[in-house]
Design a protein around this motif. Structure first.
Motif, mmCIF file in Angstrom:
data_model
loop_
_atom_site.group_PDB
_atom_site.id
_atom_site.type_symbol
_atom_site.label_atom_id
_atom_site.label_comp_id
_atom_site.label_asym_id
_atom_site.label_seq_id
_atom_site.Cartn_x
_atom_site.Cartn_y
_atom_site.Cartn_z
ATOM 1 N N MET A 154 -27.343 22.840 11.801
ATOM 2 C CA MET A 154 -26.184 22.803 12.660
ATOM 3 C C MET A 154 -26.661 22.487 14.070
ATOM 4 S SD MET A 154 -23.575 25.647 11.150
ATOM 5 C CE MET A 154 -24.256 27.020 11.984
ATOM 6 N N ARG A 155 -25.855 21.655 14.748
ATOM 7 C CA ARG A 155 -26.270 21.200 16.077
ATOM 8 C C ARG A 155 -25.101 21.275 17.045
ATOM 9 N NH1 ARG A 155 -26.883 16.006 18.992
ATOM 10 N NH2 ARG A 155 -25.957 14.862 17.262
ATOM 11 N N VAL A 156 -25.391 21.776 18.239
ATOM 12 C CA VAL A 156 -24.437 21.822 19.347
ATOM 13 C C VAL A 156 -25.037 21.021 20.483
ATOM 14 C CG1 VAL A 156 -23.283 23.272 21.060
ATOM 15 C CG2 VAL A 156 -23.625 24.125 18.737
ATOM 16 N N SER A 157 -24.245 20.121 21.055
ATOM 17 C CA SER A 157 -24.678 19.375 22.226
ATOM 18 C C SER A 157 -23.557 19.398 23.255
ATOM 19 C CB SER A 157 -25.013 17.926 21.862
ATOM 20 O OG SER A 157 -25.401 17.212 23.009
ATOM 21 N N VAL A 158 -23.853 19.991 24.415
ATOM 22 C CA VAL A 158 -22.928 19.965 25.549
ATOM 23 C C VAL A 158 -23.583 19.047 26.563
ATOM 24 C CG1 VAL A 158 -21.764 21.324 27.320
ATOM 25 C CG2 VAL A 158 -22.112 22.289 25.036
ATOM 26 N N GLN A 159 -22.924 17.928 26.850
ATOM 27 C CA GLN A 159 -23.572 16.861 27.610
ATOM 28 C C GLN A 159 -22.583 16.158 28.523
ATOM 29 O OE1 GLN A 159 -24.578 14.964 23.808
ATOM 30 N NE2 GLN A 159 -23.421 13.143 24.460
ATOM 31 N N SER A 160 -23.105 15.564 29.580
ATOM 32 C CA SER A 160 -22.251 14.781 30.470
ATOM 33 C C SER A 160 -22.154 13.329 29.997
ATOM 34 C CB SER A 160 -22.774 14.832 31.903
ATOM 35 O OG SER A 160 -24.092 14.328 31.969
ATOM 36 N N ALA A 161 -23.176 12.844 29.330
ATOM 37 C CA ALA A 161 -23.224 11.439 28.915
ATOM 38 C C ALA A 161 -22.271 11.162 27.753
ATOM 39 C CB ALA A 161 -24.646 11.071 28.494
ATOM 40 N N ILE A 221 -14.467 18.785 33.759
ATOM 41 C CA ILE A 221 -14.754 19.884 32.845
ATOM 42 C C ILE A 221 -16.010 20.596 33.324
ATOM 43 C CG2 ILE A 221 -15.271 20.510 30.455
ATOM 44 C CD1 ILE A 221 -13.863 17.852 29.684
ATOM 45 N N GLU A 222 -15.880 21.902 33.484
ATOM 46 C CA GLU A 222 -17.003 22.729 33.909
ATOM 47 C C GLU A 222 -17.383 23.681 32.783
ATOM 48 O OE1 GLU A 222 -15.950 24.774 37.509
ATOM 49 O OE2 GLU A 222 -15.262 22.931 38.479
ATOM 50 N N ALA A 239 -22.929 21.289 10.213
ATOM 51 C CA ALA A 239 -21.867 21.098 11.199
ATOM 52 C C ALA A 239 -22.480 20.540 12.481
ATOM 53 C CB ALA A 239 -21.144 22.407 11.495
ATOM 54 N N LEU A 240 -21.663 19.824 13.210
ATOM 55 C CA LEU A 240 -22.062 19.226 14.480
ATOM 56 C C LEU A 240 -20.905 19.377 15.459
ATOM 57 C CD1 LEU A 240 -23.703 17.236 16.363
ATOM 58 C CD2 LEU A 240 -22.493 15.388 15.172
ATOM 59 N N VAL A 241 -21.213 19.814 16.676
ATOM 60 C CA VAL A 241 -20.233 19.829 17.766
ATOM 61 C C VAL A 241 -20.883 19.164 18.967
ATOM 62 C CG1 VAL A 241 -18.930 21.233 19.406
ATOM 63 C CG2 VAL A 241 -18.992 21.890 16.996
ATOM 64 N N ILE A 242 -20.222 18.144 19.479
ATOM 65 C CA ILE A 242 -20.609 17.514 20.734
ATOM 66 C C ILE A 242 -19.423 17.688 21.677
ATOM 67 C CG2 ILE A 242 -21.209 15.362 21.918
ATOM 68 C CD1 ILE A 242 -22.252 14.318 19.211
ATOM 69 N N HIS A 243 -19.679 18.209 22.861
ATOM 70 C CA HIS A 243 -18.607 18.368 23.851
ATOM 71 C C HIS A 243 -19.136 17.908 25.196
ATOM 72 C CE1 HIS A 243 -15.150 19.856 25.977
ATOM 73 N NE2 HIS A 243 -14.638 20.353 24.860
ATOM 74 N N ARG A 244 -18.365 17.087 25.857
ATOM 75 C CA ARG A 244 -18.778 16.567 27.167
ATOM 76 C C ARG A 244 -18.280 17.455 28.298
ATOM 77 N NH1 ARG A 244 -17.295 10.627 27.785
ATOM 78 N NH2 ARG A 244 -18.636 10.872 29.604
ATOM 79 N N HIS A 245 -18.950 17.334 29.423
ATOM 80 C CA HIS A 245 -18.530 18.002 30.650
ATOM 81 C C HIS A 245 -18.693 17.006 31.793
ATOM 82 C CE1 HIS A 245 -22.616 18.642 32.280
ATOM 83 N NE2 HIS A 245 -22.966 18.723 31.009
ATOM 84 N N GLY A 246 -18.184 17.387 32.951
ATOM 85 C CA GLY A 246 -18.229 16.488 34.097
ATOM 86 C C GLY A 246 -16.895 15.789 34.276
ATOM 87 N N PHE A 276 -15.057 26.485 28.459
ATOM 88 C CA PHE A 276 -14.946 25.289 29.292
ATOM 89 C C PHE A 276 -13.750 25.491 30.214
ATOM 90 C CE2 PHE A 276 -16.910 23.476 25.465
ATOM 91 C CZ PHE A 276 -17.968 22.769 26.022
ATOM 92 N N TRP A 277 -13.845 24.982 31.428
ATOM 93 C CA TRP A 277 -12.736 25.021 32.370
ATOM 94 C C TRP A 277 -12.390 23.588 32.709
ATOM 95 C CZ3 TRP A 277 -16.865 28.170 32.064
ATOM 96 C CH2 TRP A 277 -16.584 29.511 31.806
ATOM 97 N N LYS A 278 -11.109 23.247 32.498
ATOM 98 C CA LYS A 278 -10.667 21.859 32.648
ATOM 99 C C LYS A 278 -9.662 21.750 33.787
ATOM 100 C CE LYS A 278 -11.245 21.272 27.704
ATOM 101 N NZ LYS A 278 -10.581 21.095 26.419
#
Length: 146
Positions: A1-8, A48-49, A75-82, A120-122
């Motif tokens: 399982m992988r979680v990635s929180v990234q701006s890109a 998104i912060e 499972a995989l979750v990728i969520h962007r921020h910025g 996350f705060w949007k």
């Protein structure tokens, strides 16, 4: 399982293909991609912060809960921020399971959690200034069913 929180930005096709290729023994792979809604063209951007470390741990914990509820292989979750513009991909959830019912249920559970409880705060930026995005009753109702 992988979680990635990234701006890109992420490559949806590449991520989906790599996830499916690594899901040995799966009979089903479900993917979902969230897109920043442009509110009929009035959204200038969404900001998104998050708190690095805390956010990833919180998402990993809910992925563990999903694994305990359903027969998931991966499972995989990728969520962007910025700062994100309308139409940009904001997040991706992928689940793999021996059967489609578990893959769909686990994906939907993860999506509901991400929408309502992930830290996350949007903030939406539009013609009237900046507005923090508040929780919606329908999102809370979706989460309560789990």
């Amino acid at each position: 399982m992988r979680v990635s929180v990234q701006s890109a930005p992420f490559d949806l096709g590449a991520e989906s293909m790599a996830f499916a290729a690594g899901a040995a023994g799966a009979g089903a792979v479900v993917t979902f991609t969230g897109i920043v809604r442009d509110n009929g063209g009035t959204l200038a951007a969404m900001e998104i912060e998050h708190y690095p470390g805390m956010t990833e741990r919180a998402i990993a914990a809910i992925m563990d809960e999903a694994r305990s509820r359903w027969s998931m292989i991966d499972a995989l979750v990728i969520h962007r921020h910025g700062r994100l513009a309308g139409g940009e991909m904001i997040m991706m959830v992928a689940t793999a399971a021996p059967h489609r019912a578990d893959a769909f249920a686990a994906a939907e559970f993860l999506m509901d959690y991400l929408k309502s409880r992930a830290p996350f705060w949007k903030k939406e930026l539009g013609p009237d200034g900046a507005v923090w995005v508040a929780a919606k009753d329908e999102d809370e109702a979706a989460l309560r069913r789990w």
